[in-house]
Scaffold this motif. Structure first.
Motif, PDB file in Angstrom:
ATOM      1  N   ILE A  96      54.250  -2.026  30.909  1.00 44.05           N
ATOM      2  CA  ILE A  96      55.514  -1.387  31.271  1.00 44.05           C
ATOM      3  C   ILE A  96      56.123  -2.045  32.502  1.00 44.05           C
ATOM      4  N   ASP A  97      55.265  -2.515  33.408  1.00 44.96           N
ATOM      5  CA  ASP A  97      55.741  -3.159  34.635  1.00 44.96           C
ATOM      6  C   ASP A  97      56.101  -4.627  34.442  1.00 44.96           C
ATOM      7  N   LEU A  98      55.930  -5.152  33.242  1.00 44.33           N
ATOM      8  CA  LEU A  98      56.164  -6.578  32.997  1.00 44.33           C
ATOM      9  C   LEU A  98      57.553  -7.051  33.424  1.00 44.33           C
ATOM     10  N   PRO A  99      58.641  -6.314  33.136  1.00 43.65           N
ATOM     11  CA  PRO A  99      59.966  -6.775  33.575  1.00 43.65           C
ATOM     12  C   PRO A  99      60.107  -6.909  35.088  1.00 43.65           C
ATOM     13  N   PHE A 100      59.270  -6.190  35.850  1.00 43.40           N
ATOM     14  CA  PHE A 100      59.284  -6.358  37.299  1.00 43.40           C
ATOM     15  C   PHE A 100      58.666  -7.691  37.715  1.00 43.40           C
ATOM     16  N   ALA A 101      57.759  -8.201  36.893  1.00 46.54           N
ATOM     17  CA  ALA A 101      56.954  -9.357  37.282  1.00 46.54           C
ATOM     18  C   ALA A 101      57.565 -10.693  36.876  1.00 46.54           C
ATOM     19  N   ILE A 102      58.480 -10.694  35.926  1.00 49.46           N
ATOM     20  CA  ILE A 102      59.039 -11.959  35.446  1.00 49.46           C
ATOM     21  C   ILE A 102      60.526 -12.036  35.775  1.00 49.46           C
ATOM     22  N   SER A 103      61.009 -13.257  35.874  1.00 52.59           N
ATOM     23  CA  SER A 103      62.429 -13.475  36.159  1.00 52.59           C
ATOM     24  C   SER A 103      63.276 -13.027  34.967  1.00 52.59           C
ATOM     25  N   PRO A 104      64.453 -12.434  35.226  1.00 52.52           N
ATOM     26  CA  PRO A 104      65.348 -12.082  34.115  1.00 52.52           C
ATOM     27  C   PRO A 104      65.731 -13.287  33.254  1.00 52.52           C
ATOM     28  N   VAL A 105      65.835 -14.471  33.871  1.00 47.10           N
ATOM     29  CA  VAL A 105      66.148 -15.673  33.097  1.00 47.10           C
ATOM     30  C   VAL A 105      65.031 -15.965  32.098  1.00 47.10           C
ATOM     31  N   VAL A 106      63.791 -15.805  32.534  1.00 44.75           N
ATOM     32  CA  VAL A 106      62.646 -15.999  31.639  1.00 44.75           C
ATOM     33  C   VAL A 106      62.682 -14.965  30.520  1.00 44.75           C
ATOM     34  N   ALA A 107      63.053 -13.741  30.845  1.00 41.39           N
ATOM     35  CA  ALA A 107      63.179 -12.706  29.814  1.00 41.39           C
ATOM     36  C   ALA A 107      64.231 -13.104  28.780  1.00 41.39           C
ATOM     37  N   GLY A 108      65.350 -13.661  29.254  1.00 43.03           N
ATOM     38  CA  GLY A 108      66.363 -14.140  28.320  1.00 43.03           C
ATOM     39  C   GLY A 108      65.836 -15.233  27.415  1.00 43.03           C
ATOM     40  N   LEU A 109      65.023 -16.136  27.975  1.00 42.34           N
ATOM     41  CA  LEU A 109      64.430 -17.205  27.166  1.00 42.34           C
ATOM     42  C   LEU A 109      63.469 -16.648  26.123  1.00 42.34           C
ATOM     43  N   PHE A 110      62.793 -15.540  26.446  1.00 40.01           N
ATOM     44  CA  PHE A 110      61.932 -14.898  25.450  1.00 40.01           C
ATOM     45  C   PHE A 110      62.739 -14.527  24.210  1.00 40.01           C
ATOM     46  N   PHE A 111      63.913 -13.957  24.434  1.00 42.09           N
ATOM     47  CA  PHE A 111      64.746 -13.546  23.299  1.00 42.09           C
ATOM     48  C   PHE A 111      65.291 -14.755  22.539  1.00 42.09           C
ATOM     49  N   VAL A 112      65.567 -15.838  23.262  1.00 40.35           N
ATOM     50  CA  VAL A 112      66.002 -17.060  22.591  1.00 40.35           C
ATOM     51  C   VAL A 112      64.894 -17.580  21.683  1.00 40.35           C
ATOM     52  N   MET A 113      63.656 -17.556  22.172  1.00 37.13           N
ATOM     53  CA  MET A 113      62.531 -18.003  21.356  1.00 37.13           C
ATOM     54  C   MET A 113      62.261 -17.051  20.199  1.00 37.13           C
ATOM     55  N   LEU A 114      62.526 -15.772  20.409  1.00 40.67           N
ATOM     56  CA  LEU A 114      62.231 -14.776  19.377  1.00 40.67           C
ATOM     57  C   LEU A 114      63.256 -14.778  18.250  1.00 40.67           C
ATOM     58  N   PHE A 115      64.536 -15.004  18.595  1.00 35.60           N
ATOM     59  CA  PHE A 115      65.590 -14.897  17.588  1.00 35.60           C
ATOM     60  C   PHE A 115      66.343 -16.208  17.338  1.00 35.60           C
ATOM     61  N   GLY A 116      65.984 -17.269  18.073  1.00 35.82           N
ATOM     62  CA  GLY A 116      66.697 -18.535  17.937  1.00 35.82           C
ATOM     63  C   GLY A 116      66.220 -19.363  16.756  1.00 35.82           C
ATOM     64  N   ARG A 117      66.690 -20.598  16.696  1.00 34.94           N
ATOM     65  CA  ARG A 117      66.401 -21.482  15.568  1.00 34.94           C
ATOM     66  C   ARG A 117      64.924 -21.822  15.435  1.00 34.94           C
ATOM     67  N   MET A 118      64.180 -21.762  16.521  1.00 33.38           N
ATOM     68  CA  MET A 118      62.757 -22.097  16.471  1.00 33.38           C
ATOM     69  C   MET A 118      61.887 -20.917  16.076  1.00 33.38           C
ATOM     70  N   SER A 119      62.486 -19.765  15.860  1.00 28.31           N
ATOM     71  CA  SER A 119      61.725 -18.559  15.534  1.00 28.31           C
ATOM     72  C   SER A 119      61.503 -18.432  14.029  1.00 28.31           C
ATOM     73  N   PRO A 120      60.347 -17.890  13.617  1.00 27.53           N
ATOM     74  CA  PRO A 120      60.118 -17.600  12.194  1.00 27.53           C
ATOM     75  C   PRO A 120      61.108 -16.575  11.639  1.00 27.53           C
TER      76      PRO A 120
END
Length: 273
Positions: A96-120
Motif C-alpha cells: 500500500i505504501d509503494l506509491p510513496f516509495a517510487i517516483s511518479p514518473v516511474v509509476a507512469g512508466l509502469f503503465f506504459v509497460m503494462l498497456f503499451g506496445r511492448m505489453s502482452p
C-alpha cells in the motif's frame, strides 16, 4: 534563564516565519501578481479559453475518481489491516505504501509497460478498440495510483488505537453494515475526511505520472499542471500564471477545509474527554 529561553523561542519563531514567507507566501504572491500583470481581461481570457476549461474539467474528473476509488479502498484496507490477523499482513501494508516509495514518473512508466506496445495486453486492447495510454483512462489510473495510500494511512492509526472491542460487541446484535455505519464510521469520520482532503490535494497537483501517460494532447489529455507547462514552454507566461492561480485557489480552499477538519476533530476529542 527564562529570558534566554524566551529569546530562543522568539528566534525560532522568527526563522520559521521567514522561511514560510520565502518558500510559500512570496511564490503565491508572485503567481497572483504575474497572473494579473496584463489586467483582468487577459486573466479571464486565459482561464476561460477552451483548452484551459478542458484541462480544469479533466483535473476535476481525475480528482473525483481518485478520491472515490481510494476512499472505498482505504476503508476496506484499513479495516482489513486493523480488525483482522492473517499471513501477509505486513506485506500488504508495504505494498500500500509503494506509491510513496517510487517516483511518479516511474509509476507512469509502469503503465506504459503494462498497456503499451511492448505489453502482452496490447494486441487484446487494440483488437477490442480500447485505448488506455495517451487517453483519459491512463490519466485516471495514474492519478488513482499516486494517491493510493493517503486515506489508508490516515485511517489505520486511528482504527488501531480504538481496538476491536466495540466492533466485537456490536456483532452480537447488528449486521456488518449496521456495525460499520453506527460504530466504526462515527469513530473514524474526522480521520477519513482528513485523508480525503490530502488525497484531493495530491490528485489535483499530480504531474509526473500523468505527464508520462497523457500524450499531452491539448483539449483531451492535458490536466491543469500539464496545460501550465505547455503555456510556460511557449513563453506565454501571463496565461501560464493565470491558469496556475486556479490551482493556487483550489489549494487555498483545501487548506481551509483541512484546518476546519482539524479544528472539529480536536473539538470532538475535547468534548469526549
Amino acid at each position: 534563564m527564562k529570558k534566554e529561553n524566551g529569546l530562543g523561542a522568539w528566534l525560532l519563531i522568527a526563522l520559521a516565519a521567514l522561511f514560510l514567507c520565502a518558500m510559500l507566501v512570496l511564490p503565491l504572491v508572485l503567481v497572483v501578481h504575474e497572473a494579473l500583470a496584463r489586467g483582468a481581461a487577459a486573466y479571464l481570457s486565459a482561464v476561460t479559453e477552451p483548452f484551459a476549461v478542458k484541462a480544469l474539467q479533466l483535473t476535476l474528473l481525475a480528482t473525483a475518481v481518485a478520491v472515490g476509488a481510494n476512499t472505498l479502498f482505504g476503508l476496506a484496507s484499513a479495516w482489513l489491516l486493523t480488525k483482522h490477523d492473517f499471513r501477509g499482513k505486513a506485506l500488504l501494508g508495504s505494498l500500500i505504501d509503494l506509491p510513496f516509495a517510487i517516483s511518479p514518473v516511474v509509476a507512469g512508466l509502469f503503465f506504459v509497460m503494462l498497456f503499451g506496445r511492448m505489453s502482452p495486453l496490447y494486441l487484446l486492447l487494440r483488437t477490442e478498440h480500447i485505448q488506455i495510454l495517451f487517453a483519459v483512462p491512463a490519466i485516471l489510473l495514474a492519478t488513482v495510483f499516486v494517491t493510493f495510500p493517503f486515506i489508508t494511512r490516515e485511517l489505520v492509526p486511528v482504527m488501531e488505537s480504538q481496538g476491536r472491542s466495540e466492533e466485537e460487541a456490536a456483532t452480537l446484535g447488528a449486521s456488518g453494515w449496521q456495525m460499520f455505519f453506527h460504530v466504526t464510521l462515527p469513530n473514524i469520520k474526522w480521520a477519513l475526511l482528513y485523508g480525503v482532503i490530502l488525497c484531493t490535494a495530491r490528485a489535483m497537483g499530480e504531474f509526473g505520472a500523468v505527464s508520462v501517460v497523457s500524450g499531452h494532447i491539448r483539449g483531451k489529455t492535458n490536466t491543469l499542471p500539464l496545460h501550465i507547462e505547455i503555456l510556460y514552454n511557449e513563453y506565454n507566461f501571463t496565461a501560464a500564471f493565470a491558469v496556475a492561480s486556479l490551482l493556487v485557489l483550489l489549494a487555498v480552499v483545501i487548506l481551509v477545509l483541512r484546518n476546519i477538519v482539524e479544528w472539529r476533530a480536536k473539538r470532538g476529542m475535547h468534548h469526549a474527554h
